[in-house]
Write a protein that holds these residues in place. Structure first.
Motif, PDB file in Angstrom:
ATOM      1  N   GLY A  78       0.645  -0.904  -0.782  1.00 44.30           N
ATOM      2  CA  GLY A  78      -0.176   0.166  -0.243  1.00 44.30           C
ATOM      3  C   GLY A  78       1.216   1.505   0.269  1.00 44.30           C
ATOM      4  O   GLY A  78       1.876   1.340   0.913  1.00 44.30           O
ATOM      5  N   MET A  79       0.645   1.883  -0.990  1.00 39.20           N
ATOM      6  CA  MET A  79       1.348   3.528  -0.647  1.00 39.20           C
ATOM      7  C   MET A  79       0.323   5.069  -0.569  1.00 39.20           C
ATOM      8  O   MET A  79      -0.265   5.067  -0.864  1.00 39.20           O
ATOM      9  N   VAL A  80       1.487   5.711  -0.019  1.00 35.73           N
ATOM     10  CA  VAL A  80       0.318   6.594   0.454  1.00 35.73           C
ATOM     11  C   VAL A  80       2.224   7.439  -0.699  1.00 35.73           C
ATOM     12  O   VAL A  80       3.027   7.459  -0.535  1.00 35.73           O
ATOM     13  N   PHE A  81       0.747   8.781  -1.297  1.00 34.48           N
ATOM     14  CA  PHE A  81       2.002   9.149  -2.019  1.00 34.48           C
ATOM     15  C   PHE A  81       2.256  11.028  -1.373  1.00 34.48           C
ATOM     16  O   PHE A  81       1.767  11.501  -1.194  1.00 34.48           O
ATOM     17  N   GLN A  82       3.215  11.963  -1.813  1.00 35.61           N
ATOM     18  CA  GLN A  82       3.449  12.851  -1.624  1.00 35.61           C
ATOM     19  C   GLN A  82       2.386  13.646  -1.597  1.00 35.61           C
ATOM     20  O   GLN A  82       1.931  14.948  -0.912  1.00 35.61           O
ATOM     21  N   SER A  83       2.204  13.312  -2.518  1.00 36.06           N
ATOM     22  CA  SER A  83       0.588  14.302  -3.245  1.00 36.06           C
ATOM     23  C   SER A  83      -0.508  14.053  -2.991  1.00 36.06           C
ATOM     24  O   SER A  83      -1.430  14.010  -3.194  1.00 36.06           O
ATOM     25  N   HIS A  84      -0.076  13.422  -2.190  1.00 34.42           N
ATOM     26  CA  HIS A  84      -1.675  12.550  -1.460  1.00 34.42           C
ATOM     27  C   HIS A  84      -2.229  11.391  -2.561  1.00 34.42           C
ATOM     28  O   HIS A  84      -3.058  10.641  -2.311  1.00 34.42           O
ATOM     29  N   ALA A  85      -2.342  12.076  -3.801  1.00 36.79           N
ATOM     30  CA  ALA A  85      -3.332  11.736  -4.742  1.00 36.79           C
ATOM     31  C   ALA A  85      -4.250  10.975  -4.475  1.00 36.79           C
ATOM     32  O   ALA A  85      -5.139   9.968  -4.958  1.00 36.79           O
ATOM     33  N   LEU A  86      -5.592  12.026  -3.954  1.00 41.40           N
ATOM     34  CA  LEU A  86      -6.722  12.056  -3.431  1.00 41.40           C
ATOM     35  C   LEU A  86      -7.739  11.532  -4.460  1.00 41.40           C
ATOM     36  O   LEU A  86      -7.307  12.725  -5.973  1.00 41.40           O
ATOM     37  N   TRP A  87      -8.894  10.944  -4.935  1.00 40.94           N
ATOM     38  CA  TRP A  87      -9.634  10.821  -5.995  1.00 40.94           C
ATOM     39  C   TRP A  87     -10.660  12.109  -6.294  1.00 40.94           C
ATOM     40  O   TRP A  87     -11.369  11.989  -5.113  1.00 40.94           O
ATOM     41  N   THR A  88     -10.500  13.181  -6.187  1.00 37.40           N
ATOM     42  CA  THR A  88     -11.108  14.682  -6.558  1.00 37.40           C
ATOM     43  C   THR A  88     -12.438  14.019  -6.050  1.00 37.40           C
ATOM     44  O   THR A  88     -13.024  15.171  -5.519  1.00 37.40           O
ATOM     45  N   PHE A 161       4.514  13.799   4.302  1.00 38.76           N
ATOM     46  CA  PHE A 161       4.550  14.655   4.769  1.00 38.76           C
ATOM     47  C   PHE A 161       5.541  15.712   4.216  1.00 38.76           C
ATOM     48  O   PHE A 161       5.541  17.079   4.086  1.00 38.76           O
ATOM     49  N   ALA A 162       5.832  15.979   3.036  1.00 36.14           N
ATOM     50  CA  ALA A 162       7.069  16.821   2.381  1.00 36.14           C
ATOM     51  C   ALA A 162       5.951  18.224   1.637  1.00 36.14           C
ATOM     52  O   ALA A 162       6.476  19.337   2.262  1.00 36.14           O
ATOM     53  N   SER A 163       4.842  18.180   2.058  1.00 38.92           N
ATOM     54  CA  SER A 163       4.066  19.286   1.340  1.00 38.92           C
ATOM     55  C   SER A 163       3.177  19.602   3.035  1.00 38.92           C
ATOM     56  O   SER A 163       2.467  21.106   2.412  1.00 38.92           O
ATOM     57  N   LEU A 164       3.428  19.490   4.001  1.00 39.93           N
ATOM     58  CA  LEU A 164       2.205  19.851   5.379  1.00 39.93           C
ATOM     59  C   LEU A 164       3.955  20.565   5.266  1.00 39.93           C
ATOM     60  O   LEU A 164       5.277  20.775   6.101  1.00 39.93           O
ATOM     61  N   ASP A 165       3.554  22.102   6.402  1.00 41.85           N
ATOM     62  CA  ASP A 165       4.077  22.628   7.179  1.00 41.85           C
ATOM     63  C   ASP A 165       4.900  22.101   8.247  1.00 41.85           C
ATOM     64  O   ASP A 165       4.428  21.036   8.741  1.00 41.85           O
ATOM     65  N   GLN A 166       6.068  22.784   8.979  1.00 42.51           N
ATOM     66  CA  GLN A 166       6.891  22.229  10.280  1.00 42.51           C
ATOM     67  C   GLN A 166       6.390  21.338  11.239  1.00 42.51           C
ATOM     68  O   GLN A 166       6.064  19.848  11.980  1.00 42.51           O
TER      69      GLN A 166
END
Lengths: 358, 287
Positions: A78-88, A161-166
């Motif tokens: 199961g993969m979780v992507f950096q861009s979360h890749a949710l189906w909008t 978590f790369a796209s989230l704030d600290q």
């Protein structure tokens, strides 16, 4: 639950290698971080395990079963992507339920499992929202729930978590660690943030140019780096060029006993292993700046050979700009051709102690 | 804390009024007037003619309004035949075009194969040359294979003119779909076809829908191909309108038909704004 074995995996792009002959065993329930700068091949390695890239050579096994040539939909990952890749175009509920529907579970079971998964990531009442109505952190939680609800044998996290704030990053990091250890799920985590790796990992794999530089628990990676690259990448490290003659390393500002063969050497010294004393010597290092972190202070020193080094000091330390100082060293590493050739014993003992604990 | 009046909503709801006046947008007004003159006035004239019974020079307004020509036009069998033929033709062409072009567009967007770029450009070719020359050449071929003056002959010729729009716009729509979304669906256990159906198509949906709508409208109004290949047996609405205008001295027949022809495009536009939103068109063209 599951054990991941990677044997001699290679991935070539055109003339070069993105991943070059990597072998790794990940034990049941272990969380391993793949750490490296961008372009080091860590993401490519993860994507090969998920089935999104084909290895040029080598094999990948999960619980002894060869999955190297299976498409992603037939792998127990199961993969979780950096861009979360949710189906909008779907609600949160539908996003999480999609994989369960594909497995033709009864409606009631799907509902129950989705609600459990949402509760696990702390979004119990969010099922009917559209994914675009969620904040970045909530979206990443949904992505995590979407992966976990399918009970994968191996969880793959690609810089989630790369796209989230600290602040959010630190909170989610703790939550992921809690969930992971509670479920006991074997996890591979790609990151380029060393603090994330140190906080999360049971073991860290440091990668550089498609090759594994070192595989070790966080404390060993920090205290006993095998290569100059690892030493510089994890934590901060001062590097000084010196020459060894008759078992003594000589630098303009330092003289250290170093029982190795004569020749040039690179000394690696952590800021916390340095101490300063005021000096009258005209060519001694000069204080450039002092940064107060509250818990400690960090002093930048310009040496006469042009290098700038960092030295950690207590919260009460004072060092006016321009003050000439002598360096004291309590522990150091020595590197030749990028490999560590020597390390002072105090560090090594600490390392060995922690290794016998592990 | 108790000293602070507990009425935050009252304070935030009324922002302080600013008395900054926007300068009047004269350029915008000028453009709007120009557009009105060029587009709306001719339409108004035609629209007026459709409801006119007597309108003699130099009067600005018709002397007599009435629906006489409407009842006369609508009483004609050839008008109704043409309308249903046009609708049938347009639907068949749009559906066929979607069946052919959407998978092709997906292939262009996601796969790399030898000759991809050249093939992609070749869809421009049908629009790169004077259309009438191309049509005449194709008509020559159709004459040999017996497709002239047949339904399917017209379908084929109109299909050619839809290709560019139905390839180029969906390609950008598919390219705009995040690959990670598709990968996540594969990861969840969906096969490639299921991913296309459940993820890619709905994501690209609005833009593709817009392209299909434009194809429908364009095909409905397509005249040269329909006339050259279809005449004399196959007479679509626009072809009929042209013959009305050419053969009848009474202006009103043509006017009535052209007003009737506005209806589909108007409906399409309203529908498009409802279902798609203006953003989808822009996205389709890579904005």
């Amino acid at each position: 639950m599951a054990r991941l074995t990677i044997r001699n995996i290679c991935k070539s792009f055109g003339s070069g290698f993105a991943v070059n002959d990597v072998s790794l065993d990940v034990e049941n329930g272990e969380l391993v971080c793949l750490l490296g700068p961008s372009g080091s091949g860590k993401s490519t390695l993860l994507r090969m395990i998920g089935g999104f890239e084909r290895p040029s050579a080598g094999e990948i096994l999960i619980d002894g079963r060869d999955i190297t040539h299976l498409p992603p939909e037939r792998r127990p990952t199961g993969m979780v992507f950096q861009s979360h890749a949710l189906w909008t175009h779907w609600t949160v509920f539908d996003n999480i339920a999609f994989g369960l529907k594909l497995r033709r579970l009864p409606r009631a079971d799907i509902r129950e499992k989705v609600e459990q998964a949402l509760a696990m990531v702390g979004l119990a009442d969010y099922g009917q929202r559209m994914t675009t109505q969620l904040s970045g952190g909530q979206q990443q939680r949904v992505a995590l729930a979407r992966s976990l609800v399918l009970e994968p044998k191996i969880l793959l996290l690609d810089e989630p978590f790369a796209s989230l704030d600290q602040h959010l990053r630190e909170r989610l990091r703790d939550e992921v660690k809690d969930i992971q250890s509670r479920l006991g799920i074997t996890t591979l985590f790609v990151t380029h943030g060393q603090d994330e790796a140190l906080a999360l990992a049971d073991r860290i794999v440091v990668m550089r140019d498609g090759v594994m530089e070192q595989v070790a628990p966080p404390d060993v990676i920090y205290r006993a780096p095998q290569t100059e690259f690892v030493a510089g990448f994890i934590g901060s490290m001062n590097f000084l060029r010196a020459d060894v003659e008759d078992g003594v390393a000589r630098h303009d500002d330092l003289t250290l006993p170093l029982p190795i063969a004569d020749g040039p050497v690179i000394l690696g010294i952590r800021p916390e292993a340095m101490s300063l004393t005021p000096s009258e010597r005209p060519r001694a290092g000069k204080v450039h700046r002092l940064i107060d972190f509250g818990t400690h202070k960090l002093i930048d020193i310009d040496l006469t050979d042009g290098t700038r080094i960092k030295c950690m000091a207590g919260p009460d330390a004072r060092a006016p700009r321009g003050l000439r100082v002598e360096l004291g060293v309590s522990a150091f590493h020595a590197f030749r051709d990028g490999r560590q050739v020597y390390q002072t014993t105090s560090d090594l003992e600490a390392t060995e102690r922690s290794m016998s604990h592990a | 804390m108790s000293a602070v009046p507990n009425r935050p909503s009252a304070r935030t709801a009324v922002p302080p009024k600013r008395t900054v006046r926007q300068p009047f947008d004269w350029t915008g007004l000028l453009f709007a007037l120009g557009l009105t003159l060029v587009i709306v006035v001719p339409l108004l004239v035609v629209g007026t003619w459709a409801f006119t019974e007597v309108w003699r020079y130099p009067s600005l307004i018709p002397q007599q309004f009435g629906l006489r020509f409407w009842s006369q036009t609508l009483a004609r069998a050839d008008v109704w035949n043409a309308l249903f033929l046009s609708l049938r033709l347009t639907t068949v062409v749009t559906v066929l075009s979607a069946i052919i072009c959407l998978p092709a567009a997906y292939a262009f967007a996601r796969l790399s194969f030898p000759g991809r770029n050249l093939l992609f450009l070749s869809f421009l070719a049908s629009h790169a040359f004077p259309k009438f020359g191309l049509l005449v050449a194709i008509a020559g071929i159709f004459l040999h294979v017996g497709l002239i003056a047949t339904f399917w002959g017209v379908v084929l010729i109109q299909l050619v003119s839809t290709l560019m729009l139905m390839i180029w716009v969906p390609v950008s729509a598919f390219q705009a779909v995040d690959r990670r979304m598709e990968e996540a669906a594969r990861d969840a256990g969906a096969g490639p076809l299921r991913v296309f159906w459940s993820i890619t198509l709905p994501q690209a949906g609005p833009t593709i829908f817009a392209a299909m709508l434009m194809t429908f409208v364009n095909t409905f109004y397509e005249t040269e191909g329909a006339w050259l290949i279809g005449a004399p047996q196959i007479r679509t609405m626009p072809v009929l309108m042209i013959s009305f205008i050419n053969n009848q001295l009474v202006v009103q027949y043509g006017a009535v038909l052209s007003v009737m022809l506005w209806v589909p495009s108007l409906l399409a536009l309203i529908f498009a704004r409802r279902a798609v939103g203006t953003g989808a068109f822009a996205r389709g063209f890579g904005a």
